[in-house]
Design an enzyme around this catalytic site. Structure first.
Site, mmCIF file in Angstrom:
data_model
loop_
_atom_site.group_PDB
_atom_site.id
_atom_site.type_symbol
_atom_site.label_atom_id
_atom_site.label_comp_id
_atom_site.label_asym_id
_atom_site.label_seq_id
_atom_site.Cartn_x
_atom_site.Cartn_y
_atom_site.Cartn_z
ATOM 1 N N LYS A 22 0.826 -1.102 -0.245
ATOM 2 C CA LYS A 22 0.513 -0.011 -0.025
ATOM 3 C C LYS A 22 0.603 1.642 -0.045
ATOM 4 O O LYS A 22 0.564 2.115 -0.792
ATOM 5 C CB LYS A 22 -1.332 0.228 0.907
ATOM 6 C CG LYS A 22 -1.702 1.773 1.200
ATOM 7 C CD LYS A 22 -2.280 1.564 2.738
ATOM 8 C CE LYS A 22 -1.415 1.840 3.785
ATOM 9 N NZ LYS A 22 -1.563 3.163 4.216
ATOM 10 N N ASN A 23 2.472 1.083 0.505
ATOM 11 C CA ASN A 23 2.352 2.313 1.004
ATOM 12 C C ASN A 23 3.697 2.748 -0.308
ATOM 13 O O ASN A 23 4.215 4.058 -0.514
ATOM 14 C CB ASN A 23 3.473 2.706 2.112
ATOM 15 C CG ASN A 23 2.333 2.947 3.541
ATOM 16 O OD1 ASN A 23 1.470 3.144 3.717
ATOM 17 N ND2 ASN A 23 3.394 2.760 4.769
ATOM 18 N N CYS A 116 -5.990 12.801 12.360
ATOM 19 C CA CYS A 116 -6.013 10.913 11.946
ATOM 20 C C CYS A 116 -6.437 10.515 13.536
ATOM 21 O O CYS A 116 -4.965 10.814 14.233
ATOM 22 C CB CYS A 116 -4.906 10.647 11.202
ATOM 23 S SG CYS A 116 -4.712 8.922 10.745
ATOM 24 N N ARG A 121 0.005 14.373 12.973
ATOM 25 C CA ARG A 121 0.564 14.152 11.468
ATOM 26 C C ARG A 121 0.453 15.730 10.772
ATOM 27 O O ARG A 121 0.235 15.867 9.886
ATOM 28 C CB ARG A 121 -0.352 12.962 10.936
ATOM 29 C CG ARG A 121 -0.184 11.629 11.550
ATOM 30 C CD ARG A 121 -0.589 10.316 11.208
ATOM 31 N NE ARG A 121 0.146 10.181 9.604
ATOM 32 C CZ ARG A 121 -0.015 9.147 9.473
ATOM 33 N NH1 ARG A 121 -1.375 8.284 8.985
ATOM 34 N NH2 ARG A 121 0.930 8.668 8.599
ATOM 35 N N ASP A 305 4.686 0.452 11.514
ATOM 36 C CA ASP A 305 3.082 -0.427 11.379
ATOM 37 C C ASP A 305 2.828 -1.311 12.283
ATOM 38 O O ASP A 305 2.314 -2.321 12.201
ATOM 39 C CB ASP A 305 3.117 0.023 10.078
ATOM 40 C CG ASP A 305 2.700 1.555 9.454
ATOM 41 O OD1 ASP A 305 2.275 1.856 10.318
ATOM 42 O OD2 ASP A 305 2.963 1.664 8.256
ATOM 43 N N ARG A 397 -8.448 -0.795 5.055
ATOM 44 C CA ARG A 397 -7.210 -0.020 4.284
ATOM 45 C C ARG A 397 -6.435 0.195 3.755
ATOM 46 O O ARG A 397 -5.386 0.382 2.900
ATOM 47 C CB ARG A 397 -6.906 0.975 5.132
ATOM 48 C CG ARG A 397 -7.944 2.306 5.399
ATOM 49 C CD ARG A 397 -8.063 3.334 6.238
ATOM 50 N NE ARG A 397 -7.233 4.165 5.211
ATOM 51 C CZ ARG A 397 -7.263 5.752 5.595
ATOM 52 N NH1 ARG A 397 -8.487 6.043 7.287
ATOM 53 N NH2 ARG A 397 -7.176 6.417 4.526
#
Ligand code: UD1
Length: 418
Positions: A22-23, A116, A121, A305, A397
């Site tokens: 994803k990133n 978030c 952030r 993460d 997500r």
């Protein structure tokens, strides 16, 4: 809206082909708008954030086609320079478009990304770097308006090796006059993936993966075909799922070199871990051992993460483990839910002390952010009885069909719509 229902206690045994990262896919899709022609991106995970990125591209005037894991983007009709507020709120990472849009259109308008759940952030590092590259920025009424008469090279030093800011600089400076250097750049593998994609389009970038990146500006880029790297966080989550259930798993389509800090912790917890060229095999060897301290750090340190899914492992390990979260100030939201399942965790500031317990019990729990949600899935797989996880939209997500992959390895997991 849906819930995940997990009846714990089944060992995870099997094989999983790991999805694309994803990133990595988000900045690479943003980069496609810089080309003079169509780009074709393979191994794109089927995730809500990728769908939203496709929508951003369409709003900007690109023609986007999706077939299975392949997304093609033709930016020839690009006519917009604005991302609507709704999409900015839904996907904070669309800030990554700022550098690419302002480079391409000489103007960009986005709303301030909303707060978030994992922390404040801020985007100050992004904006400071863009200003150094010759972008004029005004911030009014919650909007960021950028204009530029042309991006010029600059020597940029980042006060913190921010992943997003490093990517934004690369996207803004790749088509420019002169040379841009970034010192104290983020070193994450996803940045190497972005460099490789941009270079395949005709860019001249070196140094990604190290702290010093050099970008020699070029006049234009052409479309390219590229395959997204594997998702190291998803891979680590499935390793945790096997480890907590006393199982064994073979991951393919992974890059073990990008996961050294993660594999080191798993070995410290007593698991057998063998890596091949693009595979990782993990097997349980008796009860989990506690880890002395897991401190989240920018790459190549232990990733923030995966802190929460590994905390679930520590809940059932023999002894006391300490987790120190140094990257995001609010990334312990899974703790209350794990405690609800019988875990013994004390949080003080940015540290969590986890005393291993004999067993976890199923409970009704809520995912409040992506990786914290994954931590609840991992814990539920080993818990006694039924766990019902709501807030699955967060998990979705980052994880493509999490229930399908885990079910294929023996988990008693299903999704129900509510
Ligand atoms: C990316 C990842 C995210 C991962 C994080 C750290 C994506 C889409 N997301 O997020 O999954 O957890 O890297 O590995 O790739 N900061 C500032 N000012 C800025 C930018 C960042 O103070 O302008 C701070 C942040 O508040 C945070 C730290 O720097 O404390 C790290 O943030 P950053 O590396 O930028 O993370 P993201 O790019 O947002």
């Amino acid at each position: 809206m849906s819930k995940l229902i997990i009846d714990g206690g089944q060992r995870i045994i099997g094989e999983i082909k790991v999805q694309g990262a994803k990133n990595a896919v988000l900045p690479i899709l943003a980069a496609t708008i810089l080309a003079d022609g169509e780009s074709v991106i393979h191994n794109c995970p089927k995730l809500r954030d990728v769908d939203k990125t496709d929508l951003v591209l369409e709003q900007l005037g690109c023609v986007v086609k999706r077939e299975d894991g392949t997304v093609s983007v033709n930016p020839c009709g690009l006519c917009g320079c604005q991302i609507c507020e709704e999409l900015m709120r839904q996907m904070r990472s669309s800030i990554i478009f700022l550098g690419a849009i302002v480079s391409r259109c000489r103007e960009a308008m986005v709303s301030m990304p909303g707060g978030c759940p994992i922390g404040l952030r801020p985007i100050d590092l992004h904006l400071k770097a863009l200003r150094e590259l010759g972008v004029e920025i005004s911030e009014k009424h919650g909007y960021i308006h950028c204009t530029s008469k042309g991006i010029h090279g600059a020597n940029i030093h980042l006060d913190f090796p921010s992943v997003g800011a490093t990517e934004n600089i690369m996207l803004a400076a790749v088509i420019s006059d002169g040379v841009t250097t970034v010192s104290n750049a983020a070193r994450e593998p996803e940045i190497v993936d972005l460099q490789n994609f941009l270079n395949s389009m005709g860019a001249k970038i070196t140094g990604a993966g190290g702290s010093f990146i050099r970008i020699e500006g070029v006049d234009k880029l052409h479309g390219s075909e590229y395959t997204i790297m594997p998702d190291r966080i998803v891979a680590a989550t499935y390793l945790a799922a096997a480890a907590i259930t006393g199982g064994e798993i073979l991951l393919s389509r992974v890059e073990p070199r990008d996961m050294r800090a993660i594999l080191h912790v798993l070995r410290e917890m007593g698991l057998e871990v063998k890596s091949g060229k693009n595979t990782i095999f993990l097997k349980s060897r008796g009860p989990l051992k506690s880890v002395h301290t897991v401190r989240t750090m920018p790459y190549p340190g232990f990733p923030t993460d995966i802190q929460s899914p590994f905390m679930s492992l520590a809940c059932l390990a023999r002894g006391t483990s300490v987790f120190v979260e140094t990257i995001f100030e609010n990334r312990f939201q899974h703790v209350d839910e794990l405690v609800r399942m019988g875990a013994d965790i004390k949080v003080e500031g940015r540290s969590a002390v986890v005393r291993g317990v004999e067993k976890l019990q199923g409970a009704n729990v809520v995912a409040r952010e992506l990786r914290g949600g994954a931590a609840l899935v991992v814990a539920a797989l080993a818990a006694e009885g039924r766990t019902v996880i709501s807030g699955t939209e967060y998990i979705d997500r980052g994880y493509e069909n999490i229930e399908k992959y885990l079910h294929s390895c023996g988990a008693d997991i299903r999704r129900v719509d509510i």
